[in-house]
Motif scaffolding. Sequence first.
Motif, mmCIF file in Angstrom:
data_model
loop_
_atom_site.group_PDB
_atom_site.id
_atom_site.type_symbol
_atom_site.label_atom_id
_atom_site.label_comp_id
_atom_site.label_asym_id
_atom_site.label_seq_id
_atom_site.Cartn_x
_atom_site.Cartn_y
_atom_site.Cartn_z
ATOM 1 N N PRO A 80 7.244 0.798 51.793
ATOM 2 C CA PRO A 80 5.966 1.492 51.247
ATOM 3 C C PRO A 80 6.014 2.502 50.286
ATOM 4 C CG PRO A 80 7.247 2.455 53.366
ATOM 5 C CD PRO A 80 7.739 1.203 52.944
ATOM 6 N N ASN A 81 7.470 2.750 49.672
ATOM 7 C CA ASN A 81 7.646 3.742 48.643
ATOM 8 C C ASN A 81 7.794 2.954 47.173
ATOM 9 O OD1 ASN A 81 8.355 5.477 46.726
ATOM 10 N ND2 ASN A 81 9.764 6.574 48.320
ATOM 11 N N ALA A 82 6.441 2.912 46.660
ATOM 12 C CA ALA A 82 6.498 2.144 45.335
ATOM 13 C C ALA A 82 7.379 2.491 44.355
ATOM 14 C CB ALA A 82 5.030 2.310 44.637
ATOM 15 N N GLN A 83 7.761 3.821 44.288
ATOM 16 C CA GLN A 83 8.771 4.129 43.445
ATOM 17 C C GLN A 83 10.079 3.610 43.577
ATOM 18 O OE1 GLN A 83 7.977 6.360 40.680
ATOM 19 N NE2 GLN A 83 9.735 5.616 40.041
ATOM 20 N N THR A 84 10.569 3.684 44.946
ATOM 21 C CA THR A 84 11.801 3.068 45.243
ATOM 22 C C THR A 84 11.717 1.380 44.575
ATOM 23 O OG1 THR A 84 12.083 4.248 47.163
ATOM 24 C CG2 THR A 84 13.393 2.181 47.331
ATOM 25 N N VAL A 85 10.881 0.791 44.983
ATOM 26 C CA VAL A 85 10.747 -0.489 44.396
ATOM 27 C C VAL A 85 11.059 -0.708 42.939
ATOM 28 C CG1 VAL A 85 9.490 -2.683 44.542
ATOM 29 C CG2 VAL A 85 9.488 -1.436 46.365
ATOM 30 N N LEU A 86 10.278 0.208 42.314
ATOM 31 C CA LEU A 86 10.247 0.292 40.805
ATOM 32 C C LEU A 86 11.668 0.598 40.270
ATOM 33 C CD1 LEU A 86 8.582 0.109 38.073
ATOM 34 C CD2 LEU A 86 8.091 2.600 38.342
ATOM 35 N N ASN A 87 12.101 1.631 40.792
ATOM 36 C CA ASN A 87 13.549 2.001 40.268
ATOM 37 C C ASN A 87 14.470 0.995 40.517
ATOM 38 O OD1 ASN A 87 12.522 4.339 39.434
ATOM 39 N ND2 ASN A 87 13.246 5.639 41.310
ATOM 40 N N PHE A 88 14.557 0.254 41.744
ATOM 41 C CA PHE A 88 15.292 -0.602 42.006
ATOM 42 C C PHE A 88 15.279 -2.022 40.882
ATOM 43 C CE2 PHE A 88 17.139 -4.582 43.967
ATOM 44 C CZ PHE A 88 18.178 -4.280 44.386
ATOM 45 N N GLN A 89 13.993 -2.309 40.697
ATOM 46 C CA GLN A 89 13.531 -3.225 39.326
ATOM 47 C C GLN A 89 14.278 -2.813 38.132
ATOM 48 O OE1 GLN A 89 9.608 -4.813 39.196
ATOM 49 N NE2 GLN A 89 9.028 -3.693 41.052
ATOM 50 N N ARG A 90 14.046 -1.592 37.756
ATOM 51 C CA ARG A 90 14.530 -1.026 36.491
ATOM 52 C C ARG A 90 16.076 -1.679 36.375
ATOM 53 N NH1 ARG A 90 11.169 4.410 36.507
ATOM 54 N NH2 ARG A 90 9.499 3.602 35.145
ATOM 55 N N GLY A 91 16.702 -1.138 37.766
ATOM 56 C CA GLY A 91 18.334 -1.417 37.691
ATOM 57 C C GLY A 91 18.739 -2.833 37.537
ATOM 58 N N VAL A 92 17.721 -3.820 38.275
ATOM 59 C CA VAL A 92 18.246 -5.136 37.965
ATOM 60 C C VAL A 92 17.845 -5.779 36.442
ATOM 61 C CG1 VAL A 92 17.284 -7.533 38.823
ATOM 62 C CG2 VAL A 92 17.590 -5.730 40.268
ATOM 63 N N LEU A 93 16.773 -5.238 36.081
ATOM 64 C CA LEU A 93 16.374 -5.520 34.442
ATOM 65 C C LEU A 93 17.694 -4.955 33.481
ATOM 66 C CD1 LEU A 93 12.681 -4.910 34.836
ATOM 67 C CD2 LEU A 93 13.800 -7.319 34.688
ATOM 68 N N ASP A 94 18.241 -3.636 34.047
ATOM 69 C CA ASP A 94 19.255 -3.293 33.098
ATOM 70 C C ASP A 94 20.282 -4.123 33.045
ATOM 71 O OD1 ASP A 94 17.681 -0.794 32.567
ATOM 72 O OD2 ASP A 94 19.101 0.214 34.046
ATOM 73 N N ALA A 95 20.544 -4.735 34.216
ATOM 74 C CA ALA A 95 21.837 -5.867 34.364
ATOM 75 C C ALA A 95 21.520 -7.202 33.653
ATOM 76 C CB ALA A 95 21.902 -6.009 35.684
ATOM 77 N N ILE A 96 20.375 -7.621 33.459
ATOM 78 C CA ILE A 96 20.103 -8.921 33.063
ATOM 79 C C ILE A 96 19.463 -9.060 31.911
ATOM 80 C CG2 ILE A 96 19.912 -9.661 35.610
ATOM 81 C CD1 ILE A 96 16.681 -9.982 35.101
ATOM 82 N N LYS A 97 19.340 -7.790 31.220
ATOM 83 C CA LYS A 97 18.342 -7.840 30.001
ATOM 84 C C LYS A 97 18.922 -8.843 28.805
ATOM 85 C CE LYS A 97 20.893 -3.648 28.271
ATOM 86 N NZ LYS A 97 20.453 -2.226 27.706
ATOM 87 N N ASP A 98 20.512 -9.070 28.540
ATOM 88 C CA ASP A 98 20.810 -9.962 27.854
ATOM 89 C C ASP A 98 21.237 -11.322 28.173
ATOM 90 O OD1 ASP A 98 20.801 -7.924 25.821
ATOM 91 O OD2 ASP A 98 22.704 -6.927 26.563
ATOM 92 N N SER A 99 20.633 -11.411 29.495
ATOM 93 C CA SER A 99 20.710 -12.761 29.870
ATOM 94 C C SER A 99 19.600 -13.984 29.921
ATOM 95 C CB SER A 99 21.378 -12.880 31.552
ATOM 96 O OG SER A 99 20.273 -12.574 32.233
ATOM 97 N N ASP A 100 19.579 -15.066 30.372
ATOM 98 C CA ASP A 100 18.544 -15.839 30.444
ATOM 99 C C ASP A 100 17.818 -15.823 31.738
ATOM 100 O OD1 ASP A 100 19.220 -16.842 27.952
ATOM 101 O OD2 ASP A 100 20.568 -18.307 28.805
ATOM 102 N N LEU A 101 18.205 -14.776 32.400
ATOM 103 C CA LEU A 101 17.449 -14.720 33.766
ATOM 104 C C LEU A 101 15.926 -14.021 33.877
ATOM 105 C CD1 LEU A 101 20.696 -13.750 35.867
ATOM 106 C CD2 LEU A 101 19.418 -16.051 35.996
ATOM 107 N N ALA A 102 15.183 -14.160 34.855
ATOM 108 C CA ALA A 102 14.096 -13.498 34.851
ATOM 109 C C ALA A 102 13.957 -12.824 36.344
ATOM 110 C CB ALA A 102 12.852 -14.205 34.679
#
Length: 351
Positions: A80-102
């Motif tokens: 129910p906490n949209a901010q939690t989901v958004l912050n987690f997404q940001r962390g994932v994207l930090d890790a995969i930004k230089d990869s071919d993953l989406a």
Amino acid sequence: MAAQTRGPGGRQPTINDVAALAGVSKKTVSRVINRSEFLTEKTRAAVEKAIEQLGFVPNPQARALAFRRNFLIALLHDNPNAQTVLNFQRGVLDAIKDSDLALLVRPVDRGSDKLLDDVRTFLEKQRPIGAMLLPPISENDELAALCEDLGVRYVRIGSAPLDDAKHCISSNDREVVAAAVRGLIALGHRRIGFVRGPAGFRSAAEREKGFLEALAEAGLTLPPELNAPGNYRYAAGIEAGEALLARADPPTAIFCSNDEMAAGVLSVAHGKGIKVPAELSIIGFDDSPTATHIWPALSTVRWPIREMGARAAQILVPDFLGPGAKVDDEDNVLPSTLVERQSVAPPPDRL
């Protein structure tokens, strides 16, 4: 040598052209493209130079066919906490930004009797390399077993360990909440209200246990009238604040199980003319942007959700993130910390 942009005959360069120019096998080129660690730096450099000279771009469909997976990692949540989901997404994207993953985000309904069927259909259609499960669905052992059955790598996120280290990123909610409440008690607070998280969430249970442990250590108890229900939403904080602060003998401090509810309690206090922190101390949990966007700035527990997202990706797909991305399993407990701001002070009779 001037860079080429075409293979022999002016056609688009292929993996075979790269292999020939670099003087290696097609399999070695594939290993470089897929960031295998089992290569010498000399070989890797030769292949990367050939790729650059030819202007070679790997075919994502061919790579997906070879792996029998799409180059996706899935985030499954019912939070129910949209901010939690958004912050987690940001962390994932930090890790995969230089990869071919989406990253593919999929909300689900944890209360549905078709949850497992829906997730199975989703995973079979999308064929991600791995899946990350946010709480509370991360606490569902059947979902983890389903990922195992489908050959989909998985990581579960929790407020306490839920699985073995290679499948879990966790925090220490119980312990840090207890420390926060001990701080209130040390300031002189004895009548402390509590706003719970939603039923069925391990995070809510862990935070409540920490709260009660700190009271018990001090010989205190939580009166039923100071124990307010919540669901991690701002409106629940409003309701809890109205109930707790309308009492003839209101609490001098309130611990809220997340920042959104703490902001709701603070709004009620302002509406009633109750001064924070001079007459009422408030602590939240998450250290979301909300905590510093309100006045006074909220003392809160910082839940390292963005770091947890990055770490989840690192343990889920280290082979796609390049050399050095792998982390030790022992590092998969990321501690929360108390952030002290302006919403806490001694109770009025101690000022």
